[in-house]
Design a protein around this motif. Sequence first.
Motif, PDB file in Angstrom:
ATOM      1  N   ASN A   1       0.975  -1.083  -0.064  1.00  0.00           N
ATOM      2  CA  ASN A   1       0.007   0.114  -0.034  1.00  0.00           C
ATOM      3  C   ASN A   1       0.783   1.143   0.054  1.00  0.00           C
ATOM      4  N   CYS A   2       1.867   1.304  -0.798  1.00  0.00           N
ATOM      5  CA  CYS A   2       2.800   2.489  -0.938  1.00  0.00           C
ATOM      6  C   CYS A   2       2.085   3.386  -1.779  1.00  0.00           C
ATOM      7  N   ASP A   3       2.331   4.718  -1.728  1.00  0.00           N
ATOM      8  CA  ASP A   3       2.081   5.795  -2.317  1.00  0.00           C
ATOM      9  C   ASP A   3       2.850   6.415  -3.291  1.00  0.00           C
ATOM     10  N   LEU A   4       4.056   6.018  -3.147  1.00  0.00           N
ATOM     11  CA  LEU A   4       5.358   6.723  -3.758  1.00  0.00           C
ATOM     12  C   LEU A   4       6.353   5.519  -3.868  1.00  0.00           C
ATOM     13  N   ILE A   5       6.844   5.503  -5.179  1.00  0.00           N
ATOM     14  CA  ILE A   5       8.031   4.490  -5.385  1.00  0.00           C
ATOM     15  C   ILE A   5       9.259   5.527  -5.610  1.00  0.00           C
TER      16      ILE A   5
END
Length: 156
Positions: free
Chosen positions: A113-117
Motif C-alpha cells: 500500500n505504498c503511495d510513492l516509489i
Amino acid sequence: MFRHLLVPTDGSELSQLAVDQAVQMASEIGAMVTFFHVQPSFYGRPDVALYGEGLVLDPLLSEQFNKANADYAESVLEQAKAKASSKGVLANGATSVNAVIYEAILEAASENNCDLIFMASHGRRGLAGLVLGSETQRVLTHADLPVLVYPGRGQD
C-alpha cells in the motif's frame, strides 16, 4: 502528501545514495518506508525457454544460489532499515524472487500500500540505455502511482 514510500534497493553504491535520500525525505515528511530487494530467479524468466524441453539443473546448485541471494537480500535490507532507524523513520523490508524486476517492484508497491516509489537511475542514454535496459524506465512506464527518480549521473 506521501505517507508510505517503496524504496527498491540492490545494495549498489547508487542504490545506497537513493536509500539515504529516501530516508531523509521520509524523515522530513513523516512517512514510513518499505525497502525492497528483488532476488534474481535462478531459472530466469518463466516466459522464455532456453531449451525446447527445459533445462535440467543440479538441485544443490539451485539451493545454494537461492540461499546466497536470500542472505544478500537480508543484508541489504537490514542496512537500509538501520539507516532509517538512525533518523527515526519507521521502516520495514521486503523481498521477492522474480526474474522480471520492474514487475516485482510494482507488485511490492501494491502489496505494501505504498503511495510513492522512490528509486535510483543510472541515467544511461542512447545505445547504453537501449542495450542495458532500465528497470527505472520500465517502472515509470508501467506504474499507476508516482515514481520519484534519484538521478545517478556523475555517480559512476
